[in-house]
Write an enzyme that holds these catalytic residues in place. Structure first.
Site, PDB file in Angstrom:
ATOM      1  N   TRP A 205       5.708   1.477   4.913  1.00  0.00           N
ATOM      2  CA  TRP A 205       3.066   1.924   4.510  1.00  0.00           C
ATOM      3  C   TRP A 205       3.850   2.189   3.529  1.00  0.00           C
ATOM      4  CZ3 TRP A 205       1.820   6.794   4.482  1.00  0.00           C
ATOM      5  CH2 TRP A 205       0.577   6.757   4.587  1.00  0.00           C
ATOM      6  N   HIS A 206       4.402   3.029   2.806  1.00  0.00           N
ATOM      7  CA  HIS A 206       4.045   3.878   1.823  1.00  0.00           C
ATOM      8  C   HIS A 206       3.752   2.675   0.217  1.00  0.00           C
ATOM      9  CE1 HIS A 206       6.215   7.035   4.045  1.00  0.00           C
ATOM     10  NE2 HIS A 206       5.391   8.191   3.194  1.00  0.00           N
ATOM     11  N   GLY A 207       3.948   2.176   0.254  1.00  0.00           N
ATOM     12  CA  GLY A 207       3.971   1.329  -1.033  1.00  0.00           C
ATOM     13  C   GLY A 207       4.520  -0.173  -1.120  1.00  0.00           C
TER      14      GLY A 207
ATOM     15  N   PHE B 143      -1.085   5.568  -1.612  1.00  0.00           N
ATOM     16  CA  PHE B 143      -0.769   4.908  -0.177  1.00  0.00           C
ATOM     17  C   PHE B 143      -1.349   4.476   0.452  1.00  0.00           C
ATOM     18  CE2 PHE B 143       3.319   7.828  -1.557  1.00  0.00           C
ATOM     19  CZ  PHE B 143       3.098   6.982  -2.747  1.00  0.00           C
TER      20      PHE B 143
END
Lengths: 494, 87
Positions: free
Chosen positions: A350-352, A494
């Site tokens: 989800w962050h990257g 993000f």
């Protein structure tokens, strides 16, 4: 639009005036109350779109389209009840995730998986040249895909809405504009907190009236603490300690590597929690209350506690919409550990879009699983202070992977690890000032949660003009201490 | 919001506090704002911003109201700025 800018200061003053001015007009001219309330909602939505559109108008329109489509799905589900079956919720989730994947992961999936796999298959079939030509022709298209700021945040908010409606936990918003205001509300739009539909939509439906008591003391303290964290601490740590190390790790030795890693550990906390603090403070001044997003995470004595205190709105989202639907801890030990790993793996992604983020998530998942396992098998508990130091350092070590994930990937990670081994290399970073700023950054966790309630209670007793005057003094000192210009918040990517 | 505490304020009082905040921030930072205005990209906006800020900047300079910002900037220059830092 960035929070710590003159543009935002002017924008917020106008929105504050319009929001409360229209509320006053609605109460004064009761015959036209509905009209003024509708106008107020429209103004809030226009303000949020202006805030977002300042960066990109086409993506602001996409946000608007997302609100129309998701509200349509919610109405479909609510209108047909049980008869709607699972189709609308599956379609809504697939559409939201599909848009997120297209903007965030297309390049990563194509270059990281499809392209290398295709090279092998094409080579095996003797069509290597054709595959290379195809790759070269698609690359310009991939390069045109720009990640809309905050898409991960508002996609999760939209998902929470359609899933909660499908579960029957909430009803769809009475009007589309109430849902649009929930999805696009500017204080938390681009970097959270991820506020649940059940929490904010009722407030958007029944906007706070003029008799609402505003906690100006808490709002002011949160905004000033946030500005100090971001403008003075996070930006200093980034420019003087973390960025130099991660840009050229081969130039540094053990002490610098340690300073740089501590610096990034506190930079990401000060940067991200600052955004949440300012967002919560701004929302309070407009009459809305958001839940806290950070609660002194680096004081945690276990990894489970860390994830209950770090980015709380994301952790709880992942728990409620991923971990528990997967079975949580109800289906045996092995399944519990697998669920933990899968949840954290997806949380990392989800962050990257990068293997480093995925690995970061998997390692955190593994730590949670091992901690849970040891908790059952071993009765020995280390002293809390020792557990805190251990958890802090493991989390800090894993931030190297996270930071590398947002830069050049594994090469940077290896470079920083090698720098730890360069014992005897003299320090080129500003050690004395660096240690002082690191200590202040660490201590700022004492402002999280309700830890500053004693101070806020005192400030609340002062007349509002005194609060405003003192806030101006503190803000001016922050402006003087901060370097020229404002760096974007880390979580914008993000 | 926390009605029970009885010390929170209505929006009008909050607006008054915000007005005091904005007024003092402009007074104490006007010279720096004038400098920033000179660096603005667009000619018309730059001229308008300078025209708006200049009188306040003069008032601020006359009474040295920007002493806090200058003091804090001196602290930054002495303790936090590193010309030799590898940026």
């Amino acid at each position: 639009m960035l929070f710590p800018t003159l543009t935002f200061a002017v924008f917020f003053a106008v929105v504050f005036g319009l929001n409360w001015g229209l509320a006053a007009l609605a109460e004064r001219y009761s015959g036209c109350e509905r009209g003024f309330v509708s106008l107020r909602k429209l103004v809030l939505l226009a303000a949020s779109l202006l805030f977002y559109g300042w960066w990109s108008w086409p993506f602001a329109l996409m946000l608007l389209a997302s609100s129309v489509i998701n509200h349509g799905f919610a109405l479909w589900m609510a209108g047909r009840g049980e008869r709607a079956g699972r189709l609308p919720v599956v379609l809504a989730v697939a559409l939201n995730i599909g848009v997120l994947v297209f903007f965030k992961y297309t390049g990563f999936l194509f270059n990281g998986a499809v392209a290398p796999l295709g090279v092998k298959v094409a080579g095996w079939l003797g069509r290597g040249d054709a595959w290379i030509a195809f790759l070269e022709s698609t690359q310009p298209f991939l390069d045109t895909i720009v990640l809309p700021v905050g898409i991960s945040f508002y996609t999760f908010q939209a998902l929470s809405y359609v899933i909660d409606v499908a579960r029957g936990e909430i009803k769809p918003a009475r009007r589309w504009i109430d849902f649009a205001n929930y999805l696009a509300f500017f204080p938390q739009l681009v970097a959270g907190p991820i506020v649940r539909a059940g929490h904010l939509i009722p407030a958007m439906e029944n906007l706070p009236g003029t008799q609402t008591k505003l906690d100006t003391a808490r709002a002011g303290v949160l905004i000033l603490v946030g500005l100090f964290k971001k403008m003075v601490i996070a930006d200093y740590l980034a420019a003087n300690l973390a960025d130099p190390l991660f840009a050229m790790p081969e130039d540094f030795g053990t002490i610098d590597a340690l300073m740089g890693v501590y610096a990034y550990t506190l930079q990401i906390y000060c940067d991200f929690s600052a955004y949440s603090d300012i967002a919560i403070g701004c929302a309070l001044l407009l009459g809305f209350e958001f839940p806290i997003n950070f609660d002194a995470p680096y004081f945690s004595d276990s990894f489970q506690t860390f994830w209950r205190r770090w980015h709380i709105s994301l952790s709880s989202w992942l728990r409620d919409y991923l971990y528990i639907p997967l079975g949580g801890s109800r289906r045996g030990k092995a399944r519990t550990y697998a669920n933990l790993m899968l949840t954290m793996f997806l949380g990392g992604l989800w962050h990257g879009a990068g293997w480093a983020f995925a690995l970061w998530g998997i390692l955190h998942g593994a730590l949670l699983a091992v901690e849970r396992m040891l908790g059952r098998l071993v009765s020995f508990r280390p002293p809390k202070w020792l557990a805190r130091i251990f958890v802090f350092h493991v989390v800090a070590f894993l931030w190297i992977l996270f930071r590398a994930g947002s830069a050049d990937g594994m090469e940077t990670f290896k470079g920083v690890i090698n720098a730890f081994g360069a014992v005897g290399t003299g320090s080129t970073l500003p050690v004395a000032a660096g240690v002082a700023v690191l200590a202040v950054g660490f201590a700022l966790q004492l402002c999280d949660g309700s830890r500053l309630a004693w101070f806020t209670d005192r400030v609340r007793r002062w007349p509002v003009w005194v609060q405003g005057g003192l806030a101006a003094v503190v803000f001016t000192i922050i402006l003087g201490l901060a370097p020229e210009g404002v760096a974007p918040f880390i979580y914008f990517q993000f | 919001m926390k009605d029970s505490e009885g010390r929170n304020v209505t929006w009008k009082a909050a607006a008054a506090g915000l007005a005091v905040f904005y007024a003092l921030v402009v007074l104490m930072n006007a010279p720096a704002m004038e400098k920033n205005a000179e660096n603005m990209d667009y000619g018309v906006a730059r001229d308008a911003a300078k025209a708006l800020v200049r009188p306040v900047a003069r008032l601020s300079a006359m009474f040295r109201l920007d002493f806090l910002r200058r003091g804090a900037a001196r602290v930054r220059g002495r303790w936090l700025d590193h010309e030799d830092s590898p940026q």
